[in-house]
Design a protein around this motif. Structure first.
Motif, short mmCIF file in Angstrom:
data_model
loop_
_atom_site.label_atom_id
_atom_site.label_comp_id
_atom_site.label_asym_id
_atom_site.label_seq_id
_atom_site.Cartn_x
_atom_site.Cartn_y
_atom_site.Cartn_z
N UNK A 1 15.14 18.48 5.22
CA UNK A 1 13.58 18.71 4.36
C UNK A 1 13.18 17.55 3.64
N UNK A 2 13.85 16.39 3.66
CA UNK A 2 13.77 15.19 2.80
C UNK A 2 12.22 14.90 3.07
N UNK A 3 11.69 15.06 4.15
CA UNK A 3 10.17 14.64 4.30
C UNK A 3 9.14 15.81 3.64
N UNK A 4 9.78 16.83 2.98
CA UNK A 4 8.88 17.55 2.39
C UNK A 4 8.85 17.77 0.85
N UNK A 5 9.59 16.76 0.20
CA UNK A 5 9.65 16.28 -1.16
C UNK A 5 8.14 16.61 -1.75
N UNK A 6 7.35 15.77 -1.46
CA UNK A 6 5.82 15.92 -1.98
C UNK A 6 5.21 16.88 -1.68
N UNK A 7 5.52 17.49 -0.59
CA UNK A 7 4.88 18.79 -0.08
C UNK A 7 5.44 20.01 -1.25
N UNK A 8 6.62 20.10 -1.51
CA UNK A 8 7.11 20.81 -2.44
C UNK A 8 6.58 20.52 -3.87
N UNK A 9 6.45 19.18 -4.35
CA UNK A 9 5.70 19.16 -5.65
C UNK A 9 4.32 19.20 -5.46
N UNK A 10 3.69 19.12 -4.27
CA UNK A 10 2.19 19.61 -4.42
C UNK A 10 2.01 20.94 -4.58
N UNK A 11 2.89 21.89 -3.97
CA UNK A 11 2.89 23.33 -4.10
C UNK A 11 3.05 23.77 -5.40
N UNK A 12 4.11 23.11 -6.11
CA UNK A 12 4.35 23.51 -7.43
C UNK A 12 3.10 23.11 -8.48
N UNK B 1 0.78 -1.46 0.05
CA UNK B 1 0.03 0.10 -0.02
C UNK B 1 0.93 1.15 -0.02
N UNK B 2 0.27 2.39 -0.67
CA UNK B 2 1.06 3.59 -0.66
C UNK B 2 1.39 3.99 0.68
N UNK B 3 2.52 4.44 1.13
CA UNK B 3 2.82 4.78 2.46
C UNK B 3 2.40 6.64 2.54
N UNK B 4 2.54 7.08 3.73
CA UNK B 4 2.30 8.36 3.85
C UNK B 4 3.15 9.38 3.16
N UNK B 5 2.69 10.48 2.81
CA UNK B 5 3.69 11.24 2.05
C UNK B 5 5.01 11.68 2.53
N UNK B 6 4.96 11.63 3.90
CA UNK B 6 6.42 11.97 4.50
C UNK B 6 7.34 10.64 4.38
#
Length: 481
Positions: free
Chosen positions: A297-308, A223-228
């Motif tokens: 900041x490695x746990x924020x990768x998908x946050x950065x992509x989502x922001x973009x 299953x897909x893990x959490x975004x972090x």
């Protein structure tokens, strides 16, 4: 504009910069496939908007997840990556249905223009169905216009539809608060607090996340893990393999609405890492806007992509909670895209020691006289037109800046592109008088990459070896264009 093609050399550090919004990612996929097939050496991939997502896949040699048969831009879910928020869709359909109910008596009468001639024709053909059709229609009219029913059934149906619209608004408020538990206090009247952003970017974020996990998990059914957790797995994979074939340094830019500045997220190798990402003694302004995906900041990768991926103003910003030990001391900020941040991407790429850049955009060449197109009247089409114009202006500014920053600048863009950022199911092209699909935009990116870079640049600037007369020394020369 100066022709920089003769300066290309595979020995120089090279970056691929991807810029665009929404459907522009399909064009990126075609270009990535062409560069991959041609074996172009890329040291760093960078992007803004949907280009940040494309860069994320390309950095780990996962570009095929964008263009293959099961890829992001060929999926059956692609047409729904950006759409009106679901409460707004329910309200719209409820209002449309209410309008149909209100005019239904007139529709019943207008139907007579079809039913009675059809019944007459069937009767002339000797078929009893004609008389039955006319009788059934007469009974429908009698039931619809019966004095005891007409004043009641229409208001009842309108009331039910209005209740559905109000229920959708209430459910949307509850859903939004549950989905974003980090919501901050908002200014404005209570009426405005009921209103959310009209366009939903969540499907695009979810699809990119799903594609990334499919890439990382391989053939295992997990299953897909959490975004972090997924962000950390990706960053660890890239950090461990950064010097390996197929893996490239990564840089992406989003806009921090609260800090009113662009923010840079990057995973770089030395010495570029020290040049771009701030250390403990760096100025406060730099620590506020540059974050190391190979570190805290490695746990924020998908946050950065989502922001973009979040379209400014049209979508709710992505909420990012910074760590308590960072410059922002645990604050929650709102991230979104900013088309003009393409210039900022180039600045950071230059700081990373890159000497030549391949800039990719789906924004077509600016039109000349007698090339006006009909303006869009649909809501998403209007927003897309503005975004496409902003993208074209940002590319023009970025090109001028790039000429000062790099020794070689190569722009890959279409001569004509009828597909706007939100035309995820394709669009009608006035020039060819037909509907064009995203698969064609992807193929155009593949062809443009060969036409504008692979053939004229790689083909014309390949190294040749010659023997100097009178000696055995081998000399390498660049063939001029």
């Amino acid at each position: 504009m100066t022709d920089y093609r003769h300066l290309y050399s595979p020995e120089r550090p090279t970056a691929l910069v991807l810029s665009g919004t929404g459907a522009d990612g399909a064009y990126h996929a075609g270009v990535l496939r062409a560069l991959h097939d041609a074996g172009v050496k890329i040291d760093l991939v960078a992007g803004r908007g949907v280009g940040a997502a494309s860069a994320m896949f390309a950095a780990v040699d996962g570009g095929a997840r964008l263009w293959d048969a099961q890829g992001l831009w060929r999926s059956a879910r692609t047409p729904h990556l950006y759409r009106w928020a679901w409460p707004l869709r329910i309200v719209g359909w409820s209002l449309a249905a209410s309008g149909v109910v209100l005019v239904s008596p007139l529709l019943f009468l207008a139907l007579a223009v079809i039913v009675y001639p059809a019944g007459a024709l069937l009767g002339m053909a000797g078929m009893e169905a004609g008389a039955s059709l006319v009788a059934a229609y007469a009974e429908l009219l009698r039931a619809a216009f019966e004095p005891a029913r007409l004043p009641t059934w229409i208001p009842r149906m309108v009331t039910v539809l209005a209740g559905a619209a109000l229920g959708a608004i209430a459910a949307g408020i509850v859903w939004t608060r549950w989905r974003t538990p980090l919501r901050r206090r908002a200014a404005g009247s209570r009426a405005w607090r009921l209103m959310g952003a009209p366009v939903d970017a969540a499907p695009a974020v979810n699809e990119v996340t799903r594609g990334l996990w499919d890439l990382l998990r391989g053939g295992t059914a997990i299953a897909t893990p959490k975004a972090e957790d997924l962000s950390q797995r990706y960053c660890e994979l890239l950090t461990e393999n950064l010097r390996q074939p197929g893996f490239k340094a990564l840089l992406m830019v989003a806009h921090d609405v609260d800090a009113q500045r662009d923010v840079v997220f990057a995973l770089l190798d030395e010495p570029a890492r020290a040049a771009v990402l701030p250390g403990l003694g760096a100025p406060a302004a730099r620590r506020a806007e540059a974050f190391d995906l190979g570190g805290e900041a490695r746990r924020h990768l998908l946050d950065a992509v989502a922001g973009a991926l979040t379209v400014p103003a049209a979508c709710d910003p992505r909420l990012l909670r910074f760590g308590a030990d960072t410059f922002w001391r645990g604050e929650t900020h709102r991230l979104a895209d900013r088309p003009a941040s393409l210039s900022r991407v180039l600045e950071e790429v230059s700081a990373a020691g890159i000497e030549q850049v391949i800039l990719v955009t789906a924004a077509a060449e600016p039109p000349g006289p007698h090339e006006l197109r009909r303006p869009r009247l649909d809501g998403l089409g209007r927003i897309g037109e503005q975004l496409a114009a902003d993208e074209a202006a940002a590319v023009r500014d970025a090109e001028r800046q790039a000429m000062r920053l790099f020794e070689g600048v190569y722009v890959v863009r279409p001569a004509h592109n009828p597909i706007g950022p939100f035309d995820l199911d394709g669009a009608y092209d006035e020039r060819s008088d037909r509907h064009q699909r995203l698969e064609e935009l992807m193929e155009r990116g593949f062809e443009d990459a060969h036409r504008l870079f692979v053939e004229p640049v790689l083909g014309a600037s390949g190294d040749r070896i010659s023997e100097e007369r009178g000696g055995g020394e081998t000399r390498w020369e660049n063939t001029p264009t």
